[in-house]
Design an enzyme around this catalytic site. Structure first.
Site, PDB file in Angstrom:
ATOM      1  N   HIS A   1       0.727  -0.976   0.202  1.00 40.56           N
ATOM      2  CA  HIS A   1      -0.088   0.045   0.010  1.00 40.56           C
ATOM      3  C   HIS A   1       1.008   1.156   0.141  1.00 40.56           C
ATOM      4  CE1 HIS A   1      -3.242  -2.640   0.948  1.00 40.56           C
ATOM      5  NE2 HIS A   1      -2.803  -3.097   2.313  1.00 40.56           N
TER       6      HIS A   1
ATOM      7  N   ARG B   1      -5.798   1.929  12.291  1.00 44.41           N
ATOM      8  CA  ARG B   1      -6.609   1.961  11.024  1.00 44.41           C
ATOM      9  C   ARG B   1      -7.372   3.561  11.001  1.00 44.41           C
ATOM     10  NH1 ARG B   1     -11.934  -1.227   9.326  1.00 44.41           N
ATOM     11  NH2 ARG B   1     -12.816  -0.264  10.893  1.00 44.41           N
TER      12      ARG B   1
ATOM     13  N   TYR C   1      -6.439   0.494  -3.065  1.00 44.38           N
ATOM     14  CA  TYR C   1      -8.042   0.784  -2.655  1.00 44.38           C
ATOM     15  C   TYR C   1      -8.319   2.068  -2.415  1.00 44.38           C
ATOM     16  CZ  TYR C   1      -6.014   0.487   2.174  1.00 44.38           C
ATOM     17  OH  TYR C   1      -5.479   0.674   3.443  1.00 44.38           O
TER      18      TYR C   1
ATOM     19  N   HIS D   1     -11.234  -6.353  -1.200  1.00 44.49           N
ATOM     20  CA  HIS D   1     -10.403  -5.581  -0.124  1.00 44.49           C
ATOM     21  C   HIS D   1     -10.317  -6.864   1.082  1.00 44.49           C
ATOM     22  CE1 HIS D   1      -9.579  -3.701   3.807  1.00 44.49           C
ATOM     23  NE2 HIS D   1      -8.620  -2.996   2.941  1.00 44.49           N
TER      24      HIS D   1
ATOM     25  N   GLU E   1      -6.629 -11.495   8.905  1.00 37.90           N
ATOM     26  CA  GLU E   1      -5.395 -10.741   9.443  1.00 37.90           C
ATOM     27  C   GLU E   1      -5.476 -10.563  11.386  1.00 37.90           C
ATOM     28  OE1 GLU E   1      -2.969  -6.508   9.139  1.00 37.90           O
ATOM     29  OE2 GLU E   1      -4.628  -6.971   7.963  1.00 37.90           O
TER      30      GLU E   1
ATOM     31  N   HIS F   1      -1.778 -12.098   4.283  1.00 41.13           N
ATOM     32  CA  HIS F   1      -2.035 -12.586   5.768  1.00 41.13           C
ATOM     33  C   HIS F   1      -2.014 -13.778   6.322  1.00 41.13           C
ATOM     34  CE1 HIS F   1      -0.993  -8.303   6.102  1.00 41.13           C
ATOM     35  NE2 HIS F   1      -2.298  -7.860   5.593  1.00 41.13           N
TER      36      HIS F   1
ATOM     37  N   ASP G   1       3.669  -4.387   2.559  1.00 39.90           N
ATOM     38  CA  ASP G   1       2.121  -3.920   2.940  1.00 39.90           C
ATOM     39  C   ASP G   1       2.340  -2.317   3.395  1.00 39.90           C
ATOM     40  OD1 ASP G   1      -0.174  -3.789   4.203  1.00 39.90           O
ATOM     41  OD2 ASP G   1      -0.120  -5.446   5.696  1.00 39.90           O
TER      42      ASP G   1
END
Length: 372
Positions: free
Chosen positions: A62, A86, A125, A210, A240, A274, A325
């Site tokens: 990402h 997050r 995404y 996703h 994950e 993951h 990642d």
């Protein structure tokens, strides 16, 4: 490269070991034409005191999260976790415009090249720039990869919902609006548009769901079936976090991996990213169908995700790839090192990722290259 070259380093990784006397012929476009001994020709570039490795394949990135370094790394309220991290990611998302995204993405890709990564699977995404569903950021990522000179598979994500609730899936909110793909038809229209824009020499497309919280099962089935019909690789975040599994069981009565096994025709085109908390029965069924697993040890450690059951995956012939990642640190060699070291800590043994001859290097090098 602008002219043909024959390269010889003191040592070259050949797939099984580091060997001396290996010569590599490269054409003016930078493509490897031949690998062999003195019969290839006299070296025009002699790399002394060097070991030559293949270009690494970063199977899960990402790029925009390169901007998260230093964020979410203090914990005034006490212990943090993935879900608090997050929120920091969403804050970054809402600050990004095309210029800032391009800067972060080129920075990440330059660091990848510096680390020997020549191909990136960009699990993408973050589609929109905040001015509506314009998919403006898709082209920014492709342009950044082209400008830096890294090969890219744009793994373009379908992202429909924000999670689970008692009756179904919650709508997207806040920063998640920038991830939105409102319909499968709209998603495939954008994929068709991107297919006309990519440079086929160094760029290609793949399909992403996703996660199970972001894609309802009926949409997941349709998305995967069309990807298979087109012959495109398919990637998905799976298991994950324990909370993801618990919420999925409450909603569907099955684990995310069990849903994948039950509802999709898993094949070698499918990669689960993951699989940190996947149980042995679900993993065995997934691997038996030909599925692959991509681990991201540095990010999984940074986020406190836990450790996948690597011995079980290897015992059942699973193909393991590696990814950077969140790009908190960009080094395939460190990802590979911690793929082994994390397992040593978890299982209190050494040589977890060994091959049939007891060597670790072949397993780790395969994860960094051919399995990617």
């Amino acid at each position: 490269m602008t002219t043909e070259a024959i390269i010889e380093a003191d040592l070259t990784w050949t797939g099984k070991a580091f060997e001396s006397g290996v010569r590599i012929k490269v054409d003016a476009q930078g493509r490897v034409e031949a690998v062999g001994d003195a019969s290839v020709g006299e070296p025009t570039l002699r790399l002394r005191d060097r070991a030559l490795l293949p270009g690494f394949v970063n199977a899960h990135s990402h790029a925009f999260q390169r901007g998260l370094r230093g964020r979410g790394e203090t914990f005034p309220a006490g212990q943090g976790d993935f879900w608090l991290w997050r929120e920091a990611m969403y804050e970054l998302v809402e600050q990004l415009d095309e210029e800032r995204l391009y800067a972060l993405t080129t920075q990440a890709y330059r660091e990848m090249l510096d680390a020997g990564i020549t191909t990136v699977g960009e699990f993408h995404y973050l589609h929109h720039d905040g001015r509506g569903d314009n998919f403006a950021f898709d082209e920014v990522v492709l342009r950044a990869a082209k400008d830096v000179g890294i090969r890219i598979v744009l793994l373009n994500a379908f992202y429909f919902s924000g999670g689970f609730n008692e009756t179904g899936h919650t709508p997207l909110a806040g920063g998640q609006q920038r991830f939105a793909t409102r319909s499968l038809d709209g998603y495939w229209l954008q994929m068709d548009r991107l297919a006309k824009l990519i440079d086929p020499a160094t760029q290609s497309l793949g399909v992403v769901a996703h996660s199970i919280r972001a894609v309802p099962v009926d949409a997941l089935q349709q998305l995967h079936a069309e990807a298979a019909r087109r012959g495109l690789v398919f990637h998905m975040h799976l298991e994950e976090q324990p909370r993801e599994i618990e919420e999925c069981i409450r909603h569907y009565g099955r684990t995310p991996m069990a849903l994948v096994n039950d509802h999709l025709e898993v094949s070698p085109l499918f990669t689960a990213v993951h699989a940190t908390h996947t149980n042995e029965a679900d993993m065995e069924a997934f691997l038996d169908a030909g599925g692959n697993v991509c681990l991201c040890p540095l990010t999984e450690a940074n986020l406190g995700d836990g450790l996948a059951n690597v011995p079980w995956i290897l015992k059942h012939g699973g193909h393991l790839a590696l990814g950077s990642d969140s790009n908190a640190r960009i080094s395939m060699l460190e990802e590979a090192r911690w793929m082994e070291y994390g397992q040593r800590l978890a299982h209190q043994m050494r040589g977890v990722c060994r091959d049939d001859n007891g060597a670790i290097a072949t397993t780790l090098m395969s994860a960094m290259t051919v399995h990617g």
